[in-house]
Design a protein around this motif. Structure first.
Motif, PDB file in Angstrom:
ATOM      1  N   HIS B 259       0.804  -1.211   0.000  1.00 22.68           N
ATOM      2  CA  HIS B 259       0.000   0.000   0.000  1.00 22.68           C
ATOM      3  C   HIS B 259       0.838   1.261   0.000  1.00 22.68           C
ATOM      4  O   HIS B 259       0.625   2.129  -0.828  1.00 22.68           O
ATOM      5  CB  HIS B 259      -1.118   0.031   1.043  1.00 22.68           C
ATOM      6  CG  HIS B 259      -2.110   1.060   0.599  1.00 22.68           C
ATOM      7  ND1 HIS B 259      -3.076   0.775  -0.335  1.00 22.68           N
ATOM      8  CD2 HIS B 259      -2.166   2.378   0.825  1.00 22.68           C
ATOM      9  CE1 HIS B 259      -3.709   1.887  -0.643  1.00 22.68           C
ATOM     10  NE2 HIS B 259      -3.181   2.874   0.045  1.00 22.68           N
ATOM     11  N   VAL B 262       1.917   2.331  -3.378  1.00 25.86           N
ATOM     12  CA  VAL B 262       1.037   3.135  -4.204  1.00 25.86           C
ATOM     13  C   VAL B 262       1.450   4.606  -4.109  1.00 25.86           C
ATOM     14  O   VAL B 262       1.497   5.332  -5.098  1.00 25.86           O
ATOM     15  CB  VAL B 262      -0.428   2.978  -3.745  1.00 25.86           C
ATOM     16  CG1 VAL B 262      -1.332   3.937  -4.488  1.00 25.86           C
ATOM     17  CG2 VAL B 262      -0.883   1.557  -3.933  1.00 25.86           C
ATOM     18  N   HIS B 309      -7.023  -4.093   1.330  1.00 20.99           N
ATOM     19  CA  HIS B 309      -6.854  -5.033   0.221  1.00 20.99           C
ATOM     20  C   HIS B 309      -7.319  -6.430   0.620  1.00 20.99           C
ATOM     21  O   HIS B 309      -7.293  -7.336  -0.187  1.00 20.99           O
ATOM     22  CB  HIS B 309      -5.377  -5.102  -0.191  1.00 20.99           C
ATOM     23  CG  HIS B 309      -4.863  -3.813  -0.738  1.00 20.99           C
ATOM     24  ND1 HIS B 309      -4.965  -3.475  -2.056  1.00 20.99           N
ATOM     25  CD2 HIS B 309      -4.250  -2.763  -0.138  1.00 20.99           C
ATOM     26  CE1 HIS B 309      -4.429  -2.283  -2.258  1.00 20.99           C
ATOM     27  NE2 HIS B 309      -3.986  -1.825  -1.105  1.00 20.99           N
ATOM     28  N   GLY B 369      -8.883   8.095 -11.024  1.00 19.08           N
ATOM     29  CA  GLY B 369      -8.257   6.977 -10.334  1.00 19.08           C
ATOM     30  C   GLY B 369      -8.543   7.005  -8.848  1.00 19.08           C
ATOM     31  O   GLY B 369      -8.884   5.989  -8.244  1.00 19.08           O
ATOM     32  N   GLY B 373     -11.435   4.700  -6.444  1.00 20.17           N
ATOM     33  CA  GLY B 373     -10.901   3.901  -5.351  1.00 20.17           C
ATOM     34  C   GLY B 373     -11.793   3.904  -4.129  1.00 20.17           C
ATOM     35  O   GLY B 373     -11.746   2.976  -3.326  1.00 20.17           O
ATOM     36  N   HIS B 394      -9.310   1.018 -11.897  1.00 24.11           N
ATOM     37  CA  HIS B 394      -9.007   1.971 -10.814  1.00 24.11           C
ATOM     38  C   HIS B 394      -7.504   2.212 -10.670  1.00 24.11           C
ATOM     39  O   HIS B 394      -7.032   3.325 -10.767  1.00 24.11           O
ATOM     40  CB  HIS B 394      -9.603   1.473  -9.492  1.00 24.11           C
ATOM     41  CG  HIS B 394      -8.861   1.953  -8.288  1.00 24.11           C
ATOM     42  ND1 HIS B 394      -8.813   3.291  -7.939  1.00 24.11           N
ATOM     43  CD2 HIS B 394      -8.097   1.304  -7.369  1.00 24.11           C
ATOM     44  CE1 HIS B 394      -8.074   3.432  -6.846  1.00 24.11           C
ATOM     45  NE2 HIS B 394      -7.617   2.239  -6.490  1.00 24.11           N
ATOM     46  N   PHE B 395      -6.749   1.126 -10.468  1.00 23.53           N
ATOM     47  CA  PHE B 395      -5.339   1.426 -10.171  1.00 23.53           C
ATOM     48  C   PHE B 395      -4.557   1.795 -11.418  1.00 23.53           C
ATOM     49  O   PHE B 395      -3.561   2.495 -11.334  1.00 23.53           O
ATOM     50  CB  PHE B 395      -4.678   0.334  -9.309  1.00 23.53           C
ATOM     51  CG  PHE B 395      -4.483  -1.001  -9.934  1.00 23.53           C
ATOM     52  CD1 PHE B 395      -3.500  -1.186 -10.900  1.00 23.53           C
ATOM     53  CD2 PHE B 395      -5.229  -2.088  -9.518  1.00 23.53           C
ATOM     54  CE1 PHE B 395      -3.285  -2.432 -11.453  1.00 23.53           C
ATOM     55  CE2 PHE B 395      -5.015  -3.341 -10.077  1.00 23.53           C
ATOM     56  CZ  PHE B 395      -4.054  -3.509 -11.054  1.00 23.53           C
ATOM     57  N   HIS B 396      -5.054   1.375 -12.603  1.00 22.48           N
ATOM     58  CA  HIS B 396      -4.360   1.854 -13.795  1.00 22.48           C
ATOM     59  C   HIS B 396      -4.626   3.327 -14.037  1.00 22.48           C
ATOM     60  O   HIS B 396      -3.749   4.030 -14.532  1.00 22.48           O
ATOM     61  CB  HIS B 396      -4.734   1.015 -15.017  1.00 22.48           C
ATOM     62  CG  HIS B 396      -3.962  -0.271 -15.095  1.00 22.48           C
ATOM     63  ND1 HIS B 396      -4.361  -1.407 -14.458  1.00 22.48           N
ATOM     64  CD2 HIS B 396      -2.781  -0.590 -15.701  1.00 22.48           C
ATOM     65  CE1 HIS B 396      -3.481  -2.371 -14.675  1.00 22.48           C
ATOM     66  NE2 HIS B 396      -2.510  -1.906 -15.421  1.00 22.48           N
ATOM     67  N   VAL B 398      -4.756   5.459 -11.767  1.00 28.36           N
ATOM     68  CA  VAL B 398      -3.793   6.137 -10.902  1.00 28.36           C
ATOM     69  C   VAL B 398      -2.400   6.082 -11.511  1.00 28.36           C
ATOM     70  O   VAL B 398      -1.682   7.074 -11.569  1.00 28.36           O
ATOM     71  CB  VAL B 398      -3.786   5.494  -9.494  1.00 28.36           C
ATOM     72  CG1 VAL B 398      -2.696   6.099  -8.633  1.00 28.36           C
ATOM     73  CG2 VAL B 398      -5.136   5.666  -8.839  1.00 28.36           C
TER      74      VAL B 398
END
Lengths: 197, 559, 105
Positions: B259, B262, B309, B369, B373, B394-396, B398
């Motif tokens: 985490h 990120v 997560h 992004g 989340g 979502h994470f792409h 970001v």
């Protein structure tokens, strides 16, 4: 142009570069062992019987001896630095020599301990406790070996720096000492956690 | 270190085993760009498979290993080394007015350890059974019982983590100890702050994963059972391990790093965006102090949110509420940062050059992004969305149109300082608009697929499941845009190399910037020691359009 | 390293020797407690508390005197404070999470 603050401290932080760097490194080392201790706690709580049934006795006498050896090496490490503070290279050589010898004694005792276990067929896969025991002590042994390598260098060829840049050399010894005390510190926690509790 | 700078250095010392932070930064940059390209190519093959599953261009196990390696390569070998290794190494000493990093030899070592880690990772492809295939998260027990590739992955990770640790110690010491006279903490460019906080995250969050990696390696090689529960049945047979371990332990140790990771990906990106926006709006950043404090708080909070997560692992309601709350709290500093950057645009006379276009695109893309989340951070909605394409989108959002756009902005922005020539604006704009459209063409449909419940790991693109039928056509759409994205990256590559020789000659201070890497150095190549005379700093980093001043920017080093 | 006079250094050396002896004594106590723990049938929790408390005292002595943490600069303290916080987070949160599990309800 040279990189500043390798010998003297920067005014606003009161530190020279190496010392700050070493403390940062030690902080990350604490987190490394933190991960291992966290694993140990979680596994321990997850097993109703600890150590699991059938775990062979660990050699407490040998580990106690090793604790004493490491503590001795820690105090001689700091005495070697104190000798440099008194501008006494001979004293440094003597105490650093003792530290190195203690390091080797620790390693020998440890190998003896490992040999005693391995020759009886006790290996990391025996059970989860032995896995923890081997992994944590062996990572600690690797730290001891790393420290010894640096100390042997500084005791031998590295000590020439005393004649050209004494300030920087005693800084190196101070940093090495910090690392070595940390190795001692880890053992101080590993010893009761693995051998006694 | 007293013997450098005066006599000729050998080729090896100068270009290969260099201890000059600028050369090391460029080495990091080139290596990580190659890895980014490689990770992207793996994904193109996978996308083709997803769009046309009938043709079966790769078998399922290869698909799995490409998926795992795409994630690993992009994050650990691509984005982080580019953001921290390359930009951090090249720019931090220049921006703080240091002649080099605090520990130049350590710096060289961290690059080479990274390089070895990368090579080891690639060797995994030649292992029997192929590269690691348990996802970039490598969850046990699967990762413990899988093929040899996983062992190689773990060894590679240990190298990469070690390299990151060395690098982050170096960056922190450089910033704290080697700041030029007058450069107080609150006068540091925001980019330097971002690097400082990022380095702390790497320093304290990475070691637990190193520990976990060692434990998993022991599980695989020495047959221990740290992550192996008792009585585990694989393919109808009870595994011959002692048992007593916990698979969830890995998830805790992994996400304790992953985490904060990120924020390792996003903070340097925000730092770059801050520099580019201030420079091209010709205005100080709005709320510099809030940016700094928000980043600081963001870094701090990132350590206590990781179990969001793991909502699907059977966590109790009390502890999920805790992690859900911390997760909602951490969105506040992100919003502060984004808002401050957005408000910085207000009333500026904006120059729409390529770096600025990327920076402007970063803001809404990172916004999407971040906002997508929120449902994933709440246990109730996460149960529905977990492991779907929604998560991927979502994470792409970001990392890809977010962080990677910021890194592109950084490359276009600092290219003139590094090479002495500017990149072509025309090609740059083609690259930007093409990438912008394609990125959204790729990731927006994934949100739709995910909301339909399409699982993220299906080799056939989800065709086996009836409920995916209405969104199956999007697979092909996404793949077409992915190919488009590849084509527009070729424009970037051409621009990158062409501009080395044919680019417009750049002024030392090409963008009329205020920070000392532009104003106090010649242009280029910069020699050892960076500065003719180590500068003294007299003011904050963004003194643009100061009222009453007759020039529109005042350099930091101007008395 | 700041310049120390020889007398000052000698005073420090006395302190180091004192710490050294204290550490040896504490080690002996730990081992004794560990052995008694089996003979006296102490509960596991008590054994852990005793063992860890002594280890913490020993650790404090090593860090405080040998590593000079007791008169270190504030910057180091700040770094270690964050480290300590995250260390305890890492140690405690997984175990708290594990104990609040849907499967144990």
């Amino acid at each position: 142009m040279d990189i500043p603050y390798t010998v003297s401290a920067r005014k606003d932080t009161g530190l020279y570069n190496g010392k700050l760097g070493l403390w940062l490194f030690l902080a990350s080392e604490v987190m490394l062992f933190g991960g291992l201790f966290s694993a140990l706690v979680l596994i321990r709580v997850g097993n109703a019987v600890w150590p699991p049934a059938g775990t062979p006795e660990l050699n407490v006498a040998l580990a106690t001896f090793n604790t004493a050896v490491l503590i001795t090496s820690s105090v001689t490490a700091i005495l070697s630095w104190a000798s440099l503070a008194k501008k006494d290279l001979g004293g440094f050589k003597k105490y650093m020599g003792i530290t190195i010898v203690c390091g080797f004694i620790f390693l020998m005792a440890k190998s003896f301990e490992y040999y005693g276990k391995l020759s009886h067929g006790v290996v990391p896969s025996t059970n989860v406790f032995m896995g923890v025991y081997y992994t944590m002590t062996f990572l600690h042994v690797l730290h001891v070996i790393g420290g010894l390598a640096v100390m042997i260098y500084l005791w031998g060829p590295g000590s020439k720096m005393w004649h050209t840049n004494p300030g920087r050399f005693s800084n190196r010894i101070e940093c090495t000492g910090l690392y070595w005390h940390f190795v001692d510190l880890v053992w101080i926690f590993l010893f009761p956690v693995l051998y006694l509790l | 270190m007293s013997d450098h700078a005066h006599h000729e250095e050998s080729f090896l010392r100068k270009y290969v085993f260099s201890i000059d932070h600028k050369v090391i930064g460029i080495q990091y940059g080139i290596t990580s760009l190659i890895f980014l390209f490689l990770g992207f190519s793996l994904m193109l093959v996978m996308r083709y498979q997803l769009a046309y599953p009938g043709e079966g261009i790769i078998p399922p196990d290869v698909y799995n290993s490409f998926g795992a390696m795409h994630g690993t390569i992009m994050i650990f070998l691509g984005v982080v080394p580019l953001a921290v290794g390359a930009f951090g190494n090249y720019l931090v000493p220049l921006q703080v007015g240091a002649i080099d990093m605090a520990f130049p030899r350590l710096n060289m070592m961290s690059y080479w350890v990274y390089f070895v880690g990368g090579v080891v990772m690639l060797l995994g492809f030649f292992a029997p059974g192929g590269a690691a295939s348990s996802g970039w998260t490598s969850y046990p027990p699967l990762s413990v019982v899988t093929t040899t590739g996983q062992t190689i992955w773990l060894i590679g990770m240990i190298f990469l983590i070690t390299s990151s640790l060395l690098g982050s110690v170096n960056i922190i010491v450089t910033i704290v100890q080697l700041r030029a006279e007058g450069l107080t903490y609150m006068r540091m460019p925001f980019f330097v702050w971002a690097q400082l906080i990022t380095s702390f995250l790497l320093l304290l969050a990475f070691p637990p994963l190193e520990a976990a990696g060692v434990l998993q390696l022991m599980d695989r090689v020495a047959g221990t059972s740290f992550f192996m529960p008792s009585g585990l049945v694989v393919s109808g047979e009870v595994l011959p391990v002692a048992g007593g371990g916990s698979p969830l332990l890995w998830q805790h140790l992994f996400w304790f790093l992953a985490h904060p990771e990120v924020y390792v990906l996003i903070l340097p990106a925000m730092g770059i965006i801050g520099e580019v926006i201030a420079n091209n709006t010709r205005k100080p950043l709005w709320g510099y102090k809030s940016l700094v404090f928000a980043s600081f708080f963001l870094g701090f909070m990132s350590f206590i949110v990781w179990a969001h997560h793991m909502f699907m692992t059977g966590m109790g309601t009390a502890i999920s509420s805790f992690f859900q709350t911390t997760t909602m709290i951490i969105s506040i500093p992100s919003v502060i940062i984004l808002t401050a950057l957005m408000l910085s645009l207000w009333g500026g006379s904006i120059r729409f050059n390529t770096p600025m276009l990327f920076a402007l695109a970063f803001l809404p893309m990172f916004g999407i992004g971040g906002l997508t989340g929120l449902p994933l951070g709440l246990a109730t909605s996460d149960i529905v969305l977990h492991d779907t394409y929604y998560v991927i989108a979502h994470f792409h959002y970001v990392v890809a149109p977010g962080t990677i756009f910021a890194l592109f902005a950084g490359i276009y922005y600092w290219y003139p300082k590094i090479t002495g020539r500017a990149m072509s604006e025309t090609l740059g704009k083609i690259h930007f608009f093409g990438s912008f459209i394609c990125m959204n063409g790729i990731f927006f449909p994934m949100l739709i697929q995910g909301l339909h419940g399409m699982n993220r790991r299906m080799y056939d693109g989800g065709a086996t499941y009836q409920f995916n039928a209405p969104v199956l056509y999007l697979n092909e759409v996404i793949t077409i845009f992915a190919v488009g994205l590849a084509v527009f990256q070729l424009v970037f590559i051409i621009n990158f190399f062409l501009s080395l020789k044919a680019g417009e000659k750049a002024e030392p201070n090409h963008w009329q910037a205020t920070t000392i890497e532009w104003t106090e150095t010649t242009s280029p190549p910069l020699g050892h020691g960076n500065f003719a005379k180590v500068p003294t700093v007299h003011r904050g980093p963004y003194e643009y359009s100061v009222p009453g001043s007759d020039v529109d920017f005042i350099p930091q080093a101007q008395a | 390293m700041s310049e120390h006079s020889v007398e000052e250094v000698n005073k420090h050396i006395k302190k180091y020797i004192g710490v050294f002896i204290a550490l040896l004594v504490l080690t002996a106590i730990t081992v004794a407690a560990g052995l008694l723990h089996t003979t006296l049938q102490m509960s596991v929790a008590v054994g852990i508390i005793i063992g860890l408390s002594i280890a913490i005292v020993k650790g404090t002595l090593v860090a405080g005197y040998f590593m000079h943490l007791f008169d270190e600069k504030p910057l180091i303290f700040w770094i270690l404070a964050f480290m300590a916080f995250f260390f305890f987070v890492l140690l405690l949160l997984p175990i708290i999470t594990q104990s609040d599990s849907l499967s144990t309800m």
